[in-house]
Design a protein around this motif. Structure first.
Motif, PDB file in Angstrom:
ATOM      1  N   ASP A  37      47.531   5.260  68.344  1.00 14.73           N
ATOM      2  CA  ASP A  37      46.235   5.648  68.890  1.00 14.73           C
ATOM      3  C   ASP A  37      45.861   7.058  68.405  1.00 14.73           C
ATOM      4  O   ASP A  37      46.740   7.901  68.177  1.00 14.73           O
ATOM      5  CB  ASP A  37      46.294   5.615  70.426  1.00 14.73           C
ATOM      6  N   ARG A  42      49.650   1.667  71.168  1.00 13.06           N
ATOM      7  CA  ARG A  42      49.273   3.018  71.569  1.00 13.06           C
ATOM      8  C   ARG A  42      49.990   4.090  70.733  1.00 13.06           C
ATOM      9  O   ARG A  42      49.536   5.239  70.687  1.00 13.06           O
ATOM     10  CB  ARG A  42      49.564   3.233  73.050  1.00 13.06           C
ATOM     11  N   THR A  75      48.030  17.527  65.976  1.00 13.81           N
ATOM     12  CA  THR A  75      47.038  18.375  65.311  1.00 13.81           C
ATOM     13  C   THR A  75      47.590  18.982  64.029  1.00 13.81           C
ATOM     14  O   THR A  75      46.925  18.987  62.982  1.00 13.81           O
ATOM     15  CB  THR A  75      46.581  19.500  66.249  1.00 13.81           C
ATOM     16  N   HIS A  93      44.764   9.414  70.012  1.00 13.44           N
ATOM     17  CA  HIS A  93      45.175  10.428  70.981  1.00 13.44           C
ATOM     18  C   HIS A  93      46.631  10.850  70.797  1.00 13.44           C
ATOM     19  O   HIS A  93      47.047  11.867  71.352  1.00 13.44           O
ATOM     20  CB  HIS A  93      44.967   9.909  72.406  1.00 13.44           C
ATOM     21  N   ARG A  94      47.395  10.080  70.041  1.00 12.44           N
ATOM     22  CA  ARG A  94      48.788  10.442  69.761  1.00 12.44           C
ATOM     23  C   ARG A  94      48.925  11.288  68.489  1.00 12.44           C
ATOM     24  O   ARG A  94      50.011  11.722  68.152  1.00 12.44           O
ATOM     25  CB  ARG A  94      49.633   9.179  69.591  1.00 12.44           C
TER      26      ARG A  94
END
Length: 414
Positions: free
Chosen positions: A145, A142, A151, A147-148
């Protein structure tokens, strides 16, 4: 900034012999100088930019209520002498290793290696982990991932300290297999391995599996060598104060005779938070929260085990009244359970039972024999058909393992 003052070096300096500690008296002078400068800023006789430069060159922020500004304490305390830089936050929490791993994965992109490929590698269902680490280890994928991904910093590795501690050995194995000593990223690869060696040595000292003095001396060399190799590979673009603070850890280990770190108190605030969220008695709020925390501490103490011991359901071995057996046992800094692959020196075995006889903890193992050297930290073993008894004081855990179609076991060690 350092070049403006004689006797100063940048944080990128990899030679610890250049570093000098201030005596308490000189630190007091610097603190008072910073305090006077702060007063001048308030009075409008010094610019904020000049004050910021002074603060950065001294390496302190002015806090009139801080310990080092307290005149009553100065005759009694040497702040620098008792200061401890936490290796956990230096190396792991947005620290030296996370920066190293980020930089190396980025450097390997021309070789076709990506974060997604690393995640797929970690997510492979074939991986097996020691029982005590299995829950967290199975979720390490994870870290990579989507989502980690940050930005504004898409290459940054966002992970907790415990995740990075579980991750570094697996990442090293990945790169030993997919990169090796090959050409294009050789300098970067050597820097990455040097960072891993620093973690290896800290853990050896922490787990007391080597002479503390010898390990601390080796760590001093390894930490300096890592910083040197890192700068050879990347220049100073990734160097941060934590690289420099890591060079202080060996001296701290020699001073204390052991490794001190934040893991013992890491995230304990969550216990307090969990209790505080359910307290509705605001007239005696602090008392209610503290009472709940103490109750939890007492309950934990009732079931806590001091020292090495068998865990879980313990039974007497039939016909042997002095022998007790269990599925698990605690050994200093880790646990051993049946079906775990454990190590004794260069040997490996699968735990069949945990035994306590006349106060001595032992593991009954199905012994394996080495059949292949896969990489510097990985070996392949095959079951020998023989059993043996290994003393708990002789064994250590491996990082992970998996079974190949031919029945052999590939074992990754620290």
């Amino acid at each position: 900034m350092a070049a403006r003052r004689d006797g100063y070096v940048e944080i990128s300096c990899a030679d610890p012999s250049c570093f000098k500690s201030w005596p308490a008296s000189e630190l007091a002078v610097m603190v008072d100088t910073l305090g006077d400068a702060n007063a001048r800023v308030v009075a409008g006789t010094m610019g904020v930019g000049r004050y910021k430069e002074l603060s950065q060159s001294i390496g302190l922020n002015w806090n009139p209520d801080g310990l080092i500004a307290d005149l009553r304490l100065r005759p009694h305390i040497d702040p620098i002498g008792v200061m401890t830089y936490d290796w956990v936050h230096n190396m792991l929490q947005d620290g030296v290793f996370s920066a190293e791993a980020k930089a190396f994965i980025k450097a390997c992109e021309p070789l076709g290696i990506s974060r997604a490929q690393v995640q797929t590698f970690l997510k492979d269902e074939a991986w097996m982990f020691p029982m005590f680490a299995k829950g967290k280890a199975k979720q390490l994928h994870r870290v990579f991932d989507v989502h980690r991904i940050s930005t504004d910093q898409p290459d940054k590795i966002k992970a907790t300290c415990s995740e990075l501690l579980g991750l570094y050995g697996l990442l090293r194995h990945f790169f030993e297999i997919h990169v090796g000593d090959g050409g294009a990223v050789l300098a970067e690869y050597r820097s990455f391995l040097a960072a891993c060696e620093v973690l290896d040595l800290i853990l050896i000292a922490k787990r007391c599996t080597g002479d503390v003095v010898q390990v601390a001396n080796r760590l001093a060399i390894a930490a300096a060598e890592h910083l040197r190799l890192h700068i050879v590979a990347y220049g100073t673009q990734y160097v941060k104060p934590k690289h420099h603070w890591t060079l202080d850890v060996p001296a701290q280990i020699l001073r204390d005779g052991c490794v001190l770190d934040a893991f013992i108190i890491e995230r304990t605030h969550l216990l307090v938070k969990g209790i505080a969220e359910h307290v509705r008695n605001t007239s005696g709020y602090e008392r209610s929260v503290l009472s709940g925390v103490l109750s939890c501490a007492f309950k934990a103490a009732e079931v806590a085990h001091l020292g090495d011991s068998l865990l879980g359901k313990v039974a007497n071995l039939p016909g042997h009244p002095n022998v007790k057996v269990a599925d698990k046992m605690a050994i200093f800094t880790f646990e051993v359970a049946i079906d775990d692959v454990i190590l004794r020196g260069d040997s490996a075995g699968i735990v069949v039972a945990c035994v306590l006889e006349h106060g001595r903890l032992m593991a009954v193992v199905d012994v394996m024999v080495q059949v292949e050297v896969v990489s510097n930290h990985t070996r392949a073993f095959r079951l020998s058909g023989m059993a043996d008894v290994w003393l708990a004081t002789e064994i250590s855990h491996c990082i992970a393992w998996y079974c190949k179609p031919d029945g052999s076991f590939v074992v990754i060690r620290m």
